[in-house]
Design an enzyme around this catalytic site. Sequence first.
Site, PDB file in Angstrom:
ATOM      1  N   SER A  18       0.832  -1.204   0.000  1.00 10.07           N
ATOM      2  CA  SER A  18       0.000   0.000   0.000  1.00 10.07           C
ATOM      3  C   SER A  18       0.868   1.257   0.000  1.00 10.07           C
ATOM      4  O   SER A  18       0.355   2.338  -0.272  1.00 10.07           O
ATOM      5  CB  SER A  18      -0.894   0.000   1.237  1.00 10.07           C
ATOM      6  OG  SER A  18      -0.086   0.078   2.398  1.00 10.07           O
TER       7      SER A  18
ATOM      8  N   CYS B 263       3.599  -6.983   1.502  1.00 13.66           N
ATOM      9  CA  CYS B 263       2.452  -6.543   2.305  1.00 13.66           C
ATOM     10  C   CYS B 263       1.800  -7.745   2.979  1.00 13.66           C
ATOM     11  O   CYS B 263       1.276  -8.634   2.309  1.00 13.66           O
ATOM     12  CB  CYS B 263       1.444  -5.854   1.395  1.00 13.66           C
ATOM     13  SG  CYS B 263      -0.091  -5.413   2.222  1.00 13.66           S
ATOM     14  N   ASN B 264       1.837  -7.749   4.303  1.00 14.10           N
ATOM     15  CA  ASN B 264       1.235  -8.859   5.045  1.00 14.10           C
ATOM     16  C   ASN B 264      -0.280  -8.898   4.893  1.00 14.10           C
ATOM     17  O   ASN B 264      -0.885  -9.969   4.907  1.00 14.10           O
ATOM     18  CB  ASN B 264       1.584  -8.732   6.528  1.00 14.10           C
ATOM     19  CG  ASN B 264       3.034  -9.081   6.795  1.00 14.10           C
ATOM     20  OD1 ASN B 264       3.377 -10.242   6.875  1.00 14.10           O
ATOM     21  ND2 ASN B 264       3.878  -8.074   6.913  1.00 14.10           N
TER      22      ASN B 264
ATOM     23  N   CYS C 168       3.501  -6.374   9.803  1.00 16.98           N
ATOM     24  CA  CYS C 168       3.105  -5.349   8.831  1.00 16.98           C
ATOM     25  C   CYS C 168       4.405  -4.715   8.384  1.00 16.98           C
ATOM     26  O   CYS C 168       5.248  -4.354   9.231  1.00 16.98           O
ATOM     27  CB  CYS C 168       2.196  -4.300   9.475  1.00 16.98           C
ATOM     28  SG  CYS C 168       1.902  -2.871   8.401  1.00 16.98           S
ATOM     29  N   THR C 169       4.578  -4.582   7.077  1.00 11.80           N
ATOM     30  CA  THR C 169       5.883  -4.117   6.590  1.00 11.80           C
ATOM     31  C   THR C 169       6.135  -2.636   6.878  1.00 11.80           C
ATOM     32  O   THR C 169       7.253  -2.161   6.703  1.00 11.80           O
ATOM     33  CB  THR C 169       6.023  -4.398   5.076  1.00 11.80           C
ATOM     34  OG1 THR C 169       4.902  -3.818   4.394  1.00 11.80           O
ATOM     35  CG2 THR C 169       6.100  -5.883   4.806  1.00 11.80           C
ATOM     36  N   HIS C 170       5.109  -1.920   7.310  1.00 11.39           N
ATOM     37  CA  HIS C 170       5.340  -0.529   7.726  1.00 11.39           C
ATOM     38  C   HIS C 170       6.037  -0.446   9.098  1.00 11.39           C
ATOM     39  O   HIS C 170       6.700   0.540   9.389  1.00 11.39           O
ATOM     40  CB  HIS C 170       4.009   0.230   7.835  1.00 11.39           C
ATOM     41  CG  HIS C 170       3.451   0.729   6.532  1.00 11.39           C
ATOM     42  ND1 HIS C 170       2.955  -0.111   5.570  1.00 11.39           N
ATOM     43  CD2 HIS C 170       3.317   1.993   6.048  1.00 11.39           C
ATOM     44  CE1 HIS C 170       2.519   0.617   4.547  1.00 11.39           C
ATOM     45  NE2 HIS C 170       2.723   1.888   4.807  1.00 11.39           N
TER      46      HIS C 170
HETATM   47  N1  DGL Z   1       2.354  -2.715   4.834  1.00 12.50           N
HETATM   48  C1  DGL Z   1       1.190  -3.477   4.693  1.00 12.50           C
HETATM   49  C2  DGL Z   1       1.199  -4.723   5.544  1.00 12.50           C
HETATM   50  O1  DGL Z   1       2.242  -5.312   5.680  1.00 12.50           O
HETATM   51  C3  DGL Z   1      -0.118  -2.739   4.596  1.00 12.50           C
HETATM   52  C4  DGL Z   1      -0.427  -1.750   5.663  1.00 12.50           C
HETATM   53  C5  DGL Z   1      -1.691  -1.004   5.365  1.00 12.50           C
HETATM   54  O2  DGL Z   1      -1.786  -0.410   4.302  1.00 12.50           O
HETATM   55  O3  DGL Z   1      -2.598  -1.047   6.212  1.00 12.50           O
HETATM   56  O4  DGL Z   1       0.205  -5.187   6.016  1.00 12.50           O
END
Ligand code: DGL
Length: 253
Positions: free
Chosen positions: A10, A72-73, A179-181
Amino acid sequence: MSSKIGMIDSGMGGLLVLKACVEAHPECDFVFVGDQLHAPYGEHDAEKIFHYVTVIMEYFASLHIYDIIIGCNTICANILPQLRARFSRFRFFEIIDPTVAQLPRGVHRHLAVLSTEATAKTHAYKNAIQHFDPAIAVQEIACPEFVPLIEGNASAARLTQAVKKRLKDVTCDGVVLACTHYPYLREAIAACLHVPVYDSNQAIVNRYPWPVSHKQEKGSVTIYSTLDGEQMEKQIASLLKQDWKVKTLILDF
Ligand code: DGL
């Protein structure tokens, strides 16, 4: 078929996955699409996520790119089987299994898994961890405020405050950033919980079957945002300290 590797998220989270891959394999060519127009994915249901990701996969197909690292998880947890069924020509590399597989055996008894709301609902991590080691107790913690803060360039103080608030009652002996963020919050999370912190970045670098290459020169890194390339470029400069260029990608969602 292109030898380029496609990557999706995302937004800013997947760029950390991209950075890890580029550092490990600078000779490869990468095309990253950050769907910032629809971020956060964690607030959407599986049907909507599938719709957005389908449009982006069709874009990759138009570039003849069929090898996709899903950075993205939320995508992996919610729509992976449907994606594989719909795009049978693609090779999808998901990140949940490698993230769990990297955990040291016999070390942890109580893991906290931090993720988006949409990932937590699927219990994908709980299931994967308990399959890996049924003796590990898993506490799934949805952190819906984290991605908007990161995407919105919140200050370090504001991020630390959000982490402290969310994790104040958590007791665990290890934490998985599902979550990759969240690696942008790694230091704040580690300072709060004082336990080992695991994320997906090196895990997917270790899992992807990198082609053997004798290329000396660097590959290309092409980055698109579905919202605003210029804005993402500034975010990359400030958060990742990279001077990557970003183009705006207008797709028909
Ligand atoms: N970075 C993503 C993940 O690993 C998506 C985070 C999001 O957009 O809510 O889930």
